[in-house]
Design a protein around this motif. Structure first.
Motif, mmCIF file in Angstrom:
data_model
loop_
_atom_site.group_PDB
_atom_site.id
_atom_site.type_symbol
_atom_site.label_atom_id
_atom_site.label_comp_id
_atom_site.label_asym_id
_atom_site.label_seq_id
_atom_site.Cartn_x
_atom_site.Cartn_y
_atom_site.Cartn_z
ATOM 1 N N GLU A 46 0.840 -1.198 0.000
ATOM 2 C CA GLU A 46 0.000 0.000 0.000
ATOM 3 C C GLU A 46 0.875 1.248 0.000
ATOM 4 O O GLU A 46 1.320 1.674 -1.052
ATOM 5 C CB GLU A 46 -0.974 -0.027 1.183
ATOM 6 C CG GLU A 46 -1.997 -1.152 1.059
ATOM 7 C CD GLU A 46 -2.919 -1.241 2.256
ATOM 8 O OE1 GLU A 46 -3.126 -0.210 2.937
ATOM 9 O OE2 GLU A 46 -3.427 -2.342 2.525
ATOM 10 N N SER A 47 1.141 1.831 1.166
ATOM 11 C CA SER A 47 1.852 3.104 1.190
ATOM 12 C C SER A 47 3.089 3.075 2.075
ATOM 13 O O SER A 47 3.149 2.351 3.065
ATOM 14 C CB SER A 47 0.914 4.212 1.677
ATOM 15 O OG SER A 47 0.531 3.974 3.014
ATOM 16 N N ASP A 63 2.497 1.125 -3.712
ATOM 17 C CA ASP A 63 1.388 1.758 -4.423
ATOM 18 C C ASP A 63 1.488 3.268 -4.303
ATOM 19 O O ASP A 63 1.196 3.998 -5.236
ATOM 20 C CB ASP A 63 0.038 1.284 -3.865
ATOM 21 C CG ASP A 63 -0.327 -0.118 -4.321
ATOM 22 O OD1 ASP A 63 0.364 -0.663 -5.204
ATOM 23 O OD2 ASP A 63 -1.308 -0.668 -3.802
ATOM 24 N N SER A 64 1.896 3.754 -3.132
ATOM 25 C CA SER A 64 1.974 5.183 -2.855
ATOM 26 C C SER A 64 3.245 5.461 -2.056
ATOM 27 O O SER A 64 3.535 4.764 -1.088
ATOM 28 C CB SER A 64 0.741 5.614 -2.055
ATOM 29 O OG SER A 64 0.864 6.951 -1.618
ATOM 30 N N SER A 66 5.423 8.571 -0.115
ATOM 31 C CA SER A 66 5.423 9.934 0.409
ATOM 32 C C SER A 66 6.745 10.161 1.134
ATOM 33 O O SER A 66 7.138 9.355 1.983
ATOM 34 C CB SER A 66 4.254 10.107 1.382
ATOM 35 O OG SER A 66 4.336 11.342 2.042
ATOM 36 N N THR A 79 6.383 3.075 -8.279
ATOM 37 C CA THR A 79 5.026 2.814 -7.833
ATOM 38 C C THR A 79 4.465 1.699 -8.699
ATOM 39 O O THR A 79 4.807 1.575 -9.873
ATOM 40 C CB THR A 79 4.127 4.057 -7.936
ATOM 41 O OG1 THR A 79 4.174 4.555 -9.266
ATOM 42 C CG2 THR A 79 4.570 5.127 -6.961
#
Length: 96
Positions: A46-47, A63-64, A66, A79
């Motif tokens: 996921e992130s 997926d993400s 930051s 990604t």
């Protein structure tokens, strides 16, 4: 995760590598937040969130992704694009 850890980690759920922590090994998990140091590849379903104090030496796929200003990364960032047709995204029609 705190302190110093050596070995690969695979889990369902979230992993947090706290400030001052060092992890040497590959990681596979749903979500991860890194404030410490990781030497290994990160495969995140996921992130991933990288704080300003994070240091990652390895490839990251998620997926993400930051990253706060100040994050240090030595490796590649990718990604997942399973649902995106990348060839179609860059198709101008005709020869280029």
């Amino acid at each position: 995760l705190s302190a110093h850890t050596k070995g690969n980690i695979s889990l369902d759920g979230q992993l947090e590598v706290g400030s001052g922590s060092i992890l040497i090994g590959d990681v596979s998990c749903d979500m991860v937040r890194v404030s410490g140091k990781v030497k290994g590849n990160l495969d995140v379903r996921e992130s991933i969130t990288l704080s300003q104090s994070a240091l990652v030496s390895g490839d990251i796929i998620a997926d993400s992704i930051s990253a706060e200003p100040g994050t240090r990364i030595n490796g590649t960032l990718s990604t997942r694009s399973d649902s995106v047709d990348l060839d179609a995204e860059f198709d101008f029609g005709g020869d280029f």
